[in-house]
Design an enzyme around this catalytic site. Structure first.
Site, PDB file in Angstrom:
ATOM      1  N   SER A   1       0.845  -1.195   0.000  1.00 16.25           N
ATOM      2  CA  SER A   1       0.000   0.000   0.000  1.00 16.25           C
ATOM      3  C   SER A   1       0.879   1.243   0.000  1.00 16.25           C
ATOM      4  CB  SER A   1      -0.876  -0.009   1.258  1.00 16.25           C
ATOM      5  OG  SER A   1      -1.517   1.226   1.491  1.00 16.25           O
TER       6      SER A   1
ATOM      7  N   TYR B   1      -3.752  -0.687   9.892  1.00 17.45           N
ATOM      8  CA  TYR B   1      -3.593  -0.968   8.464  1.00 17.45           C
ATOM      9  C   TYR B   1      -2.189  -0.601   8.002  1.00 17.45           C
ATOM     10  CZ  TYR B   1      -4.538  -0.872   3.430  1.00 17.45           C
ATOM     11  OH  TYR B   1      -4.502  -1.088   2.071  1.00 17.45           O
TER      12      TYR B   1
END
Length: 258
Positions: free
Chosen positions: A150, A163
């Site tokens: 990410s 996350y």
């Protein structure tokens, strides 16, 4: 005309792929791209309805697909998943670890349960599932593992500490798995998507101001479309990437370059 030598670098015919997070979003698109390059794809996710739709979508193109609904947080079922995929199409030589969650909680509201769930799905499951696929890949002469990192593997965003931690971990896990397994012909890389329209990014896509800001932050000037993932997925799953391992490749329109 493309020569056979070049064509074969991107031809996945006869290779079995196991794809997690395949009921929707990035995981579903990666599975579709692999199928169009010739792979037989086995789809995994918790969402049985989404899996059935994804399977039908692939089968409509004349390609082979099957699926199993499974909770990847239950480690006892990961071996079962690999066995089911192997029974369907043979030992997976391609694995895409795309299942993921982002609960978007302010840092002082993160609970033990939300932290553990995020790390279990985003980081722990990719490791143990990959390790379960390694024996079959070794026996087949090698394989390709594609993790999903990410932008938050490299930088922080608000309300996403678990996350971000999990995706930072994926970047390092990708390097560690490559170091451990690449000598056996198992190539391990990760893609780091920018902003794409998925269930995880619905809060972003529901805010036109934020969405426009993110587009301006890219070098290209737009946010991602799911088809932007096709090329990198097929490349990292096949012989064309056999001398590239342990890398995290941004697919973000130049967001991380600015």
């Amino acid at each position: 005309m493309v020569s056979d030598v070049i064509h074969n670098l991107f031809d996945l015919t006869g290779r079995a792929a196991l794809c997690t997070g395949a009921a929707s979003g990035i995981g579903r698109r990666m599975a579709w791209a692999l199928s169009q390059a010739g792979a037989d794809v086995f789809l995994a996710d918790r969402d049985a309805g989404g899996l059935a739709e994804a399977e039908a979508e692939i089968r409509e193109t004349g390609r082979r697909a099957a699926f199993m609904a499974v909770d990847l947080t239950d480690r006892s079922r990961l071996q079962e998943l690999v066995k089911a995929a192997t029974s369907a199409f043979g030992p997976p030589r391609i694995l895409t670890n795309a299942a993921g969650i982002n609960l978007r909680q302010p840092i002082d509201q993160i609970t033990d349960e939300s932290w553990d769930l995020t790390l279990e799905i985003n980081l722990t499951a990719p490791f143990f599932l990959s390790r379960s696929c390694v024996p079959g890949m070794k026996a087949a002469g090698g394989g390709h593992i594609i993790n999903v990192a990410s932008l938050q593997s490299f930088r922080a965003f608000a309300n996403s500490a678990p996350y971000g931690a999990s995706k930072g971990g994926i970047a390092q896990l990708t390097r560690a798995m490559a170091e451990a397994w690449s000598a056996d012909g198992i190539i391990v890389n990760a893609i780091a998507p920018g902003f794409f329209p998925t269930k995880l990014t619905q809060p972003v896509y529901g805010n036109p101001e934020i969405l426009a800001h993110n587009a301006r932050m890219t070098a290209i000037g737009r946010n991602g479309e799911l088809e932007d993932l096709d090329g990198i997925t097929v490349f990292l799953a096949g012989p064309g990437s056999d001398y590239i391992t342990g890398q995290v490749i941004p697919v973000d329109g130049g967001f991380s370059a600015k």
